[in-house]
Scaffold this motif. Structure first.
Motif, PDB file in Angstrom:
ATOM      1  N   VAL B 202       0.968  -1.131  -0.158  1.00 46.45           N
ATOM      2  CA  VAL B 202       0.238  -0.045   0.040  1.00 46.45           C
ATOM      3  C   VAL B 202       1.324   0.883   0.051  1.00 46.45           C
ATOM      4  O   VAL B 202       1.999   1.133   0.803  1.00 46.45           O
ATOM      5  CB  VAL B 202      -0.632   0.119   0.930  1.00 46.45           C
ATOM      6  CG1 VAL B 202      -1.694   1.473   1.289  1.00 46.45           C
ATOM      7  CG2 VAL B 202      -2.089  -1.133   1.046  1.00 46.45           C
ATOM      8  N   MET B 203       0.772   1.801  -0.432  1.00 48.21           N
ATOM      9  CA  MET B 203       1.069   3.548  -1.027  1.00 48.21           C
ATOM     10  C   MET B 203       0.544   4.607  -1.207  1.00 48.21           C
ATOM     11  O   MET B 203      -0.219   4.940  -1.247  1.00 48.21           O
ATOM     12  CB  MET B 203       2.718   3.867  -2.332  1.00 48.21           C
ATOM     13  CG  MET B 203       1.718   3.105  -3.659  1.00 48.21           C
ATOM     14  SD  MET B 203       3.131   3.015  -4.725  1.00 48.21           S
ATOM     15  CE  MET B 203       2.960   5.568  -5.804  1.00 48.21           C
ATOM     16  N   ARG B 204       0.994   5.304  -0.455  1.00 49.86           N
ATOM     17  CA  ARG B 204       0.498   6.984  -0.901  1.00 49.86           C
ATOM     18  C   ARG B 204       0.245   7.620  -1.806  1.00 49.86           C
ATOM     19  O   ARG B 204       1.399   6.658  -3.043  1.00 49.86           O
ATOM     20  CB  ARG B 204       1.317   8.350   0.889  1.00 49.86           C
ATOM     21  CG  ARG B 204       0.632   9.561  -0.338  1.00 49.86           C
ATOM     22  CD  ARG B 204       1.156  10.198   0.516  1.00 49.86           C
ATOM     23  NE  ARG B 204       0.761  11.468   0.662  1.00 49.86           N
ATOM     24  CZ  ARG B 204       0.616  12.779   1.179  1.00 49.86           C
ATOM     25  NH1 ARG B 204       0.976  12.471   2.613  1.00 49.86           N
ATOM     26  NH2 ARG B 204       0.161  14.205   1.614  1.00 49.86           N
ATOM     27  N   SER B 205      -0.902   7.335  -2.817  1.00 49.50           N
ATOM     28  CA  SER B 205      -0.959   7.941  -3.666  1.00 49.50           C
ATOM     29  C   SER B 205       0.115   9.140  -4.400  1.00 49.50           C
ATOM     30  O   SER B 205       0.854  10.486  -3.579  1.00 49.50           O
ATOM     31  CB  SER B 205      -2.319   9.033  -4.331  1.00 49.50           C
ATOM     32  OG  SER B 205      -2.724   7.443  -4.044  1.00 49.50           O
ATOM     33  N   LEU B 206       1.097   9.049  -5.782  1.00 46.01           N
ATOM     34  CA  LEU B 206       1.388  10.346  -6.389  1.00 46.01           C
ATOM     35  C   LEU B 206       0.672  11.250  -6.793  1.00 46.01           C
ATOM     36  O   LEU B 206       0.176  11.260  -7.921  1.00 46.01           O
ATOM     37  CB  LEU B 206       2.872   9.728  -7.251  1.00 46.01           C
ATOM     38  CG  LEU B 206       3.571   8.486  -6.535  1.00 46.01           C
ATOM     39  CD1 LEU B 206       4.262   7.988  -8.126  1.00 46.01           C
ATOM     40  CD2 LEU B 206       4.112   8.366  -5.724  1.00 46.01           C
TER      41      LEU B 206
END
Lengths: 486, 486
Positions: B202-206
């Motif tokens: 899961v990553m913070r949106s670019l």
């Protein structure tokens, strides 16, 4: 405001009679400031509130820990238990939770697609309390109306069709642009479409922004009799407008839509009001009720609707506790449950109704002096309106305390008081308004984007200052108000 | 700019030799303006373009009729067929569609919930090309890292955990704040997490905004071997930051997450490039390739990415046709297919590769003078950069035509040319850049909110003017460029 912010409160160790009894709780140990004119004390509270930061910290914790708090959910219940604990720690008196029953509605799968001739998916959300399609959805020709008036006056055959209404919401400071749409287009629309044979109802979200967020909100709750009803985002409504134009230019035939919405009625559950007080030192049975609602829609985290309101009113009372200023009358803070949802039999406001029916009734030993709710976001307060025929001297003195916050006193009487004061109004309790700037409120209202990032902490503090000063003035004078027109 | 907008084009009926042959098509009937210095003609085109409105009309039709245009989809294909018809009607020469194969990836169900101790749902979108969870999802403890560097250098045991990376995207005019994150955090992150035993990524949106939109984008395509990978909206990442703080203050134990993402690999399909030309009147085999990409992500309608780019470059060429100005060299407009998606074997840019391999090859009779793509939204162009060691006189003359549009000529050489010129660059084709202001581009990039409402028509016209003037100057001089560094 900056000149005023240099003032600080002077606490003087004067113990009046009421404070000499054996302390029973932290709140009861609160001692009043030296006796000054109420407006001088109100100004001190105002300036202290501007530096408090308590409201933002509270709404940050509330939204971070509990996320969305739909009426009757575990999340709403858990947030109520947490809030009651916090209020006790802060030194409030008589902190308690009153439970009440309500019917539960829960969102299901939801989607809207144009299947032809311009196939694409729309951004949607089901209206709260709306009915369901079969799990596989319904497919039908779109019957598109640019305004709600066009829909109601049209004699078009809607049998087997999906009604689409494109009426926009006009941006206003007071929120009236929303009010003129919510009762008709959102509340009555699905029912009216069903009566004419439609198999689904789609409306432009009641939102003022042009970003791709769909706005939910309550429609009339008709249980299994309700029609499936979706709100589309404003850009999707504009897409429909362009497609309608192509149709009218003869460049396309009718649009076919596929619509899915499978909400469920889960039967009866419970919700709750959280109640906390600063007990009045002279006239404890004279009650000033302030608060917000703890429930939110299920999409965002309810930061502006209405985490902000509970936080602002709580913080306004807390600044009195923190500065050991106990009012003469009782200040009661209520976090109402279940403000958002409709209920069977065209009812709603279950929490507010439960509160009014428990406390503002004949035979109660309570006298309800005034009530007001903060439920319009977190932007600044710009005007005060008081109940009809309020004492002019009181009004002038209070107005003078609020002007440095950039708040004027309206010549018009209060007309609202906030949604959850409605049942109190019906029992002749006077209500007042600290009107917030609602220009941007409907940009995020009832969307996934109603999150902490939408709140400016400095603006919240201005709200807290206005509430602290106003409530102090009402609680420390002998002012009484005539009931507002119902 | 307003002073220039008063100028109008003078068409003089002079028929040179090339125009006296029997007309074969509408485009071939185009007659050149009276012979003036190229920079004078370029300035006329520039001013005409500022009034054209063609680009906005085109992107409005494209996005309204076809919505999202994912690589290899019916929608992308239908939009290509429509676009080719439109280009023919406008008078372009040699309009054609080149098809090529590609692997198809399709989004499935997707969700992320914190299940404890702070239960709530997040706003998410799967990364393009990412792997799948089982249909029922996976549940695991969150392993939260504030930066990608923290993740790569940490020796924490990730077995059975869901990795969460919170690194923000820095707002910049050039887009470099995005570039530094996309290759590492989005492209390599899921694979690196899987190698360490993680069950989800899961990553913070670019994205640079703080609204609740999740941004998709390609990760490395590993087919069934890929790890499920979701982007969360920026406010959800900030929610994780606050929860992490509570954990570190000892106010909460580890977070448990439930993650669902069920994309599918659909096997091979086809996509296509749409190609249209204004055939050069003197040196038709000398080609200037400009364009944008027709595919979009599946969430929005690809208005700024890259409906804007195809519309701007098309309109820049069309203004020549509309003013009967045929260039000496051939101006070729390409609407590349499938720019967005990764392909097996760490490949991508299938459309651009197919184009370069068909046209810019040894043995072809074409000489590729220069290429550039418009693929950075619809905000204004603020600088021109030309290939290394460009002719200084040419540069000065072109710079002079662009300054009235508020565009300077960069001292630095072109470094990009746009994604779809990459395969041309690899074949020694020089590239140039008309650099757009990207300050707000990553607010909506790859989200559902990339819709027509994000485009300012006036800013688009400024782009069209810059492209028309620049391309005209390259096409009507004998300038040649050295190949860009690969």
């Amino acid at each position: 405001m900056s000149a005023l912010m240099g003032l600080s409160l002077v606490s003087v160790a004067v113990s009046p009679v009421w404070a000499q009894a054996k302390p029973k709780s932290k709140a009861e140990r609160v001692a009043p400031d030296i006796k000054l004119a109420p407006e001088v004390e109100a100004a001190k509270l105002r300036d202290a509130a501007l530096k408090s930061n308590e409201a933002y910290a509270f709404v940050s914790h509330l939204t971070t820990r509990f996320g969305a708090r739909p009426a009757g959910s575990d999340s709403e219940r858990n947030s109520a238990v947490w809030a009651a604990e916090e209020l006790k720690k802060m030194g409030f008196d008589n902190v308690r939770i009153d439970t009440f029953p309500l019917a539960l509605w829960q969102r299901g799968a939801e989607s809207l697609e144009i299947t032809g001739p311009f196939a694409q998916k729309m951004v949607v959300t089901a209206l709260g309390g709306s009915g369901a399609t079969p799990p596989e959805g319904v497919t039908g020709e779109a019957a598109i109306f640019e305004t709600y008036q066009d829909f109601t006056t049209s004699t078009a055959d809607l049998k087997g069709k999906i009604v689409v209404i494109l009426q926009p919401t006009v941006r206003t400071q007071t929120g009236v642009g929303y009010g003129v749409n919510s009762g008709s287009m959102r509340r009555q629309g699905p029912e009216a479409a069903k009566a004419r044979g439609a198999i689904g109802y789609v409306m432009r979200s009641l939102g003022t922004e042009d970003h791709r967020f769909a706005h939910t909100g309550a429609t009339r709750f008709l249980g299994d009799e309700g029609l499936a009803a979706l709100a589309i985002s404003p850009p999707d409504a504009e897409q429909f407008e362009r497609l309608l134009k192509l149709q009218r230019e003869g460049k396309a035939g009718p649009l076919t839509l596929k619509m899915v919405s499978t909400p469920k009625f889960l039967g009866n559950g419970t919700s709750q009001n959280v109640i906390a007080e600063i007990k009045g030192r002279n006239r404890p049975n004279e009650i000033i009720t302030i608060g917000g609602h703890l429930d939110s829609w299920d999409l965002g985290t309810g930061a502006t609707d209405d985490g902000a309101g509970v936080a602002i009113t709580m913080a306004a009372a807390k600044v009195m506790i923190d500065h050991k200023m106990r009012p003469e009358r009782t200040v009661r803070v209520v976090f109402w449950g279940s403000e958002e949802v409709s209920q069977p039999g065209d009812k709603g406001l279950s929490g507010a109704t439960a509160y009014a029916e428990k406390y503002a009734v004949a035979g109660s030993n309570e006298t309800h002096i005034a009530a007001a709710e903060s439920d319009f976001g977190a932007d600044v307060v710009y005007s005060l309106s008081l109940p009809k025929a309020s004492d002019e001297t009181f009004k002038a003195k209070l107005g003078n305390v609020l002007y440095p916050l950039n708040i004027y006193t309206d010549r018009a009487d209060s007309t609202g008081g906030g949604p959850d004061t409605g049942p109190l109004k019906n029992k002749d309790v006077p209500v007042f308004d600290l009107q917030q700037n609602g220009t941007d409120y409907f940009d995020v209202h009832h969307t996934v984007d109603d999150v902490l990032e939408r709140i400016d902490p400095k603006k919240m503090d201005q709200n807290v200052a206005a509430w602290a000063a106003t409530v102090w003035m009402i609680a420390n004078t002998s002012v009484t108000f005539a009931p507002n027109p119902k």
